[in-house]
Write a protein that holds these residues in place. Sequence first.
Motif, PDB file in Angstrom:
ATOM      1  N   ARG A  51       0.839  -1.208   0.000  1.00 45.58           N
ATOM      2  CA  ARG A  51       0.000   0.000   0.000  1.00 45.58           C
ATOM      3  C   ARG A  51       0.871   1.253   0.000  1.00 45.58           C
ATOM      4  O   ARG A  51       0.604   2.217  -0.729  1.00 45.58           O
ATOM      5  N   GLU A  55       0.987   4.059  -3.062  1.00 45.54           N
ATOM      6  CA  GLU A  55       0.607   5.443  -2.773  1.00 45.54           C
ATOM      7  C   GLU A  55       1.766   6.395  -3.027  1.00 45.54           C
ATOM      8  O   GLU A  55       1.582   7.472  -3.614  1.00 45.54           O
ATOM      9  N   LYS A  60      -2.699   5.206  -6.443  1.00 42.59           N
ATOM     10  CA  LYS A  60      -3.748   4.871  -5.476  1.00 42.59           C
ATOM     11  C   LYS A  60      -4.960   4.229  -6.135  1.00 42.59           C
ATOM     12  O   LYS A  60      -5.810   3.651  -5.455  1.00 42.59           O
ATOM     13  N   GLN A  61      -5.069   4.329  -7.461  1.00 43.33           N
ATOM     14  CA  GLN A  61      -6.257   3.803  -8.151  1.00 43.33           C
ATOM     15  C   GLN A  61      -6.207   2.298  -8.367  1.00 43.33           C
ATOM     16  O   GLN A  61      -7.222   1.678  -8.707  1.00 43.33           O
ATOM     17  N   PRO A  96       0.605   4.788   4.642  1.00 47.24           N
ATOM     18  CA  PRO A  96      -0.358   4.792   3.538  1.00 47.24           C
ATOM     19  C   PRO A  96      -1.784   5.044   4.014  1.00 47.24           C
ATOM     20  O   PRO A  96      -2.162   4.673   5.130  1.00 47.24           O
ATOM     21  N   THR A  97      -2.564   5.650   3.126  1.00 48.08           N
ATOM     22  CA  THR A  97      -3.996   5.828   3.370  1.00 48.08           C
ATOM     23  C   THR A  97      -4.832   5.062   2.356  1.00 48.08           C
ATOM     24  O   THR A  97      -6.049   4.971   2.502  1.00 48.08           O
ATOM     25  N   ILE A  98      -4.202   4.514   1.333  1.00 43.64           N
ATOM     26  CA  ILE A  98      -4.900   3.792   0.283  1.00 43.64           C
ATOM     27  C   ILE A  98      -5.669   2.620   0.892  1.00 43.64           C
ATOM     28  O   ILE A  98      -5.107   1.837   1.657  1.00 43.64           O
TER      29      ILE A  98
END
Length: 314
Positions: A51, A55, A60-61, A96-98
């Motif tokens: 992740r 990111e 992120k997609q 990460p925030t994904i």
Amino acid sequence: MPLHKIILDCDPGHDDAMAILLALGNPNIELVAVTTVVGNQTLEKVTHNARAILEFAGAKQIPIAAGCTRPLVRAIQNAAEVHGISGLDGTNLPEPTIPLDKRHAVDLIIDTIKANPPKTITLVPIGGLTNIALAVRKAPEITELVKEVVLMGGGYHTGNRSAVSEFNIAIDPEAAHIVFNEKWPLTMVGLDLTHQARPDDRIMAEIAALKTPISEFVVRSLNYYTAGYRQRSGRSDHAPVHDPCAVAYLIDPSIIDTQKAPVNIELQGALTTGMTVTDFRSQATTDCHTQVATKLDNPKLWAMFIDSLKRLDK
């Protein structure tokens, strides 16, 4: 249009990170999904790392799903001595925030293959083969739908987990046995090839000269990786960077020579469990669905990798 749509099944890992960056930065590759499996570190840690890499690289997609927490049969093994406690020691990627895909990696693999036209998705496993084995057991029809399997693992002469077994195969040989015995086209990019994939001081300087956040991450990562390699091996050259070779073969097959040969997995040998037994006898190649990588154009590999780094930072 990209020439290859791939699912990258991985356990980052410093060399996994390089494979992800190579795939993201090359226009011939469309990375349609990333799945993670226990291996270099625990599933939780390698999934966090995957992740973070996606990111950090601005991807992120791309769907990412966590997979198997342990091998099919055997006890969990990891490679903390190589990749550290985090799996990416020596680096400092942002948290990460994904989000993770809610599906299990096995289901993401199956769903992605079935959502695309037949023979358009290539599986690129660069860790243990647990997720891939379970996917083909759960949905046997994917054998006919997958374009090919190009994996980093094994070795026809060389081992690293034992004298004759390579880590990705040795940690789940039963899963490897399933994957190698399916009748899909399979290319084994093993240690005999990947030990040729070494940067040198000039290549490292060229990467450092890019002076981008991604190139700085690569330098820190490979420096840590090589320092540990030198300490363990007593050698003075740079560590071989295994996993990008599988992606590089898809980008440009001319950089890697291959040879058709049946390959099977030893499951019971007291000294040879996990060995990728490769039969080079000429008569054994009739109707053979497996091939092994033998010779690498190393300068071309690193030129390709550096080109991806440049593209990612545009």
